[in-house]
Design a protein around this motif. Structure first.
Motif, PDB file in Angstrom:
ATOM      1  N   GLY A 114      36.050  40.857  35.917  1.00 52.47           N
ATOM      2  CA  GLY A 114      35.352  41.736  36.845  1.00 52.47           C
ATOM      3  C   GLY A 114      36.329  42.583  37.642  1.00 52.47           C
ATOM      4  N   GLY A 115      35.782  43.550  38.363  1.00 48.35           N
ATOM      5  CA  GLY A 115      36.634  44.556  38.983  1.00 48.35           C
ATOM      6  C   GLY A 115      36.942  44.320  40.443  1.00 48.35           C
ATOM      7  N   ASP A 116      37.349  45.401  41.071  1.00 46.80           N
ATOM      8  CA  ASP A 116      37.676  45.422  42.491  1.00 46.80           C
ATOM      9  C   ASP A 116      36.397  45.245  43.304  1.00 46.80           C
ATOM     10  OD1 ASP A 116      39.074  45.786  44.842  1.00 46.80           O
ATOM     11  OD2 ASP A 116      39.571  47.889  44.456  1.00 46.80           O
ATOM     12  N   ARG A 153      36.807  41.183  46.891  1.00 43.90           N
ATOM     13  CA  ARG A 153      38.193  41.544  46.551  1.00 43.90           C
ATOM     14  C   ARG A 153      38.541  42.862  47.233  1.00 43.90           C
ATOM     15  NH1 ARG A 153      37.479  40.580  40.070  1.00 43.90           N
ATOM     16  NH2 ARG A 153      37.715  38.313  40.101  1.00 43.90           N
ATOM     17  N   ASN A 154      39.824  43.082  47.362  1.00 43.70           N
ATOM     18  CA  ASN A 154      40.312  44.379  47.853  1.00 43.70           C
ATOM     19  C   ASN A 154      41.657  44.624  47.185  1.00 43.70           C
ATOM     20  OD1 ASN A 154      40.812  46.728  49.225  1.00 43.70           O
ATOM     21  ND2 ASN A 154      41.217  45.741  51.202  1.00 43.70           N
ATOM     22  N   LEU A 155      41.603  44.928  45.881  1.00 46.33           N
ATOM     23  CA  LEU A 155      42.827  45.021  45.076  1.00 46.33           C
ATOM     24  C   LEU A 155      43.792  46.032  45.668  1.00 46.33           C
ATOM     25  CD1 LEU A 155      41.409  44.941  41.410  1.00 46.33           C
ATOM     26  CD2 LEU A 155      41.928  43.018  42.945  1.00 46.33           C
ATOM     27  N   GLY A 156      45.015  45.589  45.929  1.00 44.76           N
ATOM     28  CA  GLY A 156      46.050  46.489  46.421  1.00 44.76           C
ATOM     29  C   GLY A 156      45.893  46.864  47.873  1.00 44.76           C
ATOM     30  N   GLY A 157      44.928  46.274  48.570  1.00 45.21           N
ATOM     31  CA  GLY A 157      44.709  46.629  49.970  1.00 45.21           C
ATOM     32  C   GLY A 157      45.835  46.166  50.874  1.00 45.21           C
ATOM     33  N   ALA A 158      46.499  45.091  50.487  1.00 45.53           N
ATOM     34  CA  ALA A 158      47.630  44.577  51.263  1.00 45.53           C
ATOM     35  C   ALA A 158      48.676  44.086  50.289  1.00 45.53           C
ATOM     36  CB  ALA A 158      47.169  43.427  52.177  1.00 45.53           C
ATOM     37  N   SER A 159      49.911  44.213  50.663  1.00 47.52           N
ATOM     38  CA  SER A 159      51.017  43.693  49.873  1.00 47.52           C
ATOM     39  C   SER A 159      51.151  44.423  48.538  1.00 47.52           C
ATOM     40  CB  SER A 159      50.812  42.189  49.618  1.00 47.52           C
ATOM     41  OG  SER A 159      51.984  41.610  49.116  1.00 47.52           O
ATOM     42  N   ALA A 160      52.075  43.959  47.709  1.00 47.05           N
ATOM     43  CA  ALA A 160      52.289  44.530  46.374  1.00 47.05           C
ATOM     44  C   ALA A 160      52.491  43.380  45.414  1.00 47.05           C
ATOM     45  CB  ALA A 160      53.524  45.439  46.379  1.00 47.05           C
ATOM     46  N   LEU A 161      52.178  43.619  44.151  1.00 45.04           N
ATOM     47  CA  LEU A 161      52.400  42.568  43.154  1.00 45.04           C
ATOM     48  C   LEU A 161      53.908  42.386  42.940  1.00 45.04           C
ATOM     49  CD1 LEU A 161      49.631  43.554  40.607  1.00 45.04           C
ATOM     50  CD2 LEU A 161      49.667  41.545  42.115  1.00 45.04           C
ATOM     51  N   PRO A 194      52.206  36.961  47.890  1.00 47.22           N
ATOM     52  CA  PRO A 194      51.811  38.373  47.789  1.00 47.22           C
ATOM     53  C   PRO A 194      50.663  38.620  46.800  1.00 47.22           C
ATOM     54  CG  PRO A 194      54.206  38.167  47.679  1.00 47.22           C
ATOM     55  CD  PRO A 194      53.647  36.775  47.622  1.00 47.22           C
ATOM     56  N   VAL A 195      50.531  37.797  45.792  1.00 48.22           N
ATOM     57  CA  VAL A 195      49.438  38.007  44.829  1.00 48.22           C
ATOM     58  C   VAL A 195      48.094  37.658  45.465  1.00 48.22           C
ATOM     59  CG1 VAL A 195      48.509  37.372  42.563  1.00 48.22           C
ATOM     60  CG2 VAL A 195      50.991  37.638  42.881  1.00 48.22           C
ATOM     61  N   HIS A 196      48.071  36.576  46.255  1.00 47.75           N
ATOM     62  CA  HIS A 196      46.840  36.276  47.003  1.00 47.75           C
ATOM     63  C   HIS A 196      46.475  37.461  47.898  1.00 47.75           C
ATOM     64  CE1 HIS A 196      45.700  32.047  46.244  1.00 47.75           C
ATOM     65  NE2 HIS A 196      46.989  31.831  46.015  1.00 47.75           N
ATOM     66  N   ALA A 197      47.496  38.004  48.587  1.00 46.71           N
ATOM     67  CA  ALA A 197      47.239  39.114  49.517  1.00 46.71           C
ATOM     68  C   ALA A 197      46.831  40.373  48.765  1.00 46.71           C
ATOM     69  CB  ALA A 197      48.480  39.376  50.363  1.00 46.71           C
TER      70      ALA A 197
END
Ligand code: CU1
Ligand code: CU1
Length: 286
Positions: A114-116, A153-161, A194-197
């Motif tokens: 599923g998506g963002d 979810r909020n993909l990329g909203g905080a931190s970086a992979l 960071p991946v959780h974030a």
């Protein structure tokens, strides 16, 4: 021996079987911890919430601790076995996600994870098999008490992979644990957190297993622990703070408070988690 794979190497059928197994644990299998109130899937959310000091806190907390890898290894394996039992399909195993997003590496697709989240709907994931619209993925346990609303979810909203370079350099830590860092704390803090974030929403909470991505993320960390061991074959696969009684190799990992039911009948010491083959699985590649 169960074989775990990178999700990108799985057939569409294998991916569909995994998704169905998650949904089966969510909808068809009753809870051991709170029968009638939640599903077997939700038991895993509750255990993890407790493990982070929320709900009914677990002592010791297996985060920010050498226990991080052993504890999550058992947690993932029990989830995997529960999926196999739920579907009567012993070929179901956990996929992993290597934190890459290009092409087939991207797990956030409508026919897989599923998506963002839709930020106009409070970050709710609105498509894919775990969207609220399917009526097959109700959340029952979360950090707050009331007012929940489907997976967020909020993909990329905080931190970086983490970059591949960051993974490679973290793997160079020669010791599992040491006062000023080591593989365990470097990987937990600089790769895992960071991946959780980055996924955000439910993944950024103590109840993070509400997002099935939790299991793909932690499966990759479990693989990286193996890779780290392989790269440092002469160092101990596990070490801990000498003054911490509950972090010894003989210490039993804790998954429930004394006054609450056990989520599964088996007990595991730290030492019993060190060989994944003894737990019944391995990785196709690592
Ligand atoms: Cu965790
Ligand atoms: Cu985690």
């Amino acid at each position: 021996m169960d074989i775990r794979r990178n999700h990108r190497d799985m057939t569409q059928q294998q991916k569909a079987d995994f998704v169905e197994a998650v949904l089966s644990l969510k909808n068809d299998i009753g809870s051991v911890l709170r029968p009638g109130d939640q599903s077997r899937y939700d038991d895993f959310v509750q255990i993890h919430k407790n493990s982070m000091g929320r709900g009914s806190p677990l002592v010791p907390n297996p985060h920010g601790s050498p226990l991080f890898f052993p504890w999550h290894r058992v947690f993932l394996r029990q989830f995997e076995l529960a999926m196999q039992t739920a579907t009567n399909n012993p070929s179901i195993t956990l996929p992993y996600w290597n934190w890459q997003l290009a092409g087939a590496d991207n797990p956030f697709t409508s026919n897989f994870m599923g998506g963002d989240g839709d930020q106009t709907q409070g970050g709710r994931v609105s498509y894919g098999p775990f969207a609220k619209e399917t009526d097959r993925f109700d959340l029952k346990v979360w950090d707050g008490e009331t007012g929940h609303r489907g997976l967020q979810r909020n993909l990329g909203g905080a931190s970086a992979l983490p970059t591949i370079e960051a993974v490679v350099s973290t793997l160079k830590n020669p010791l599992y644990w040491e006062q000023s860092g080591g593989w365990e704390s470097a990987s937990e803090n600089d790769l895992h957190n960071p991946v959780h974030a980055w996924i955000g929403g439910d993944m950024a909470t103590a109840s993070s297993p509400n997002d099935p991505m939790f299991f793909l993320h932690h499966c990759y960390l479990d693989l990286l622990w193996e890779r780290w061991r392989y790269q440092h074959i002469t160092t101990a696969p596990y070490s801990a703070r000498p003054d911490r009684f509950h972090e010894r190799l003989e210490s039993t990992l804790v998954f429930h408070p004394d006054n609450e039911p056990a989520p599964w009948p088996q007990h595991f010491t730290v030492a019993q988690t060190l060989a994944m083959e003894d737990l019944g699985y391995r990785y196709e590649y690592f």
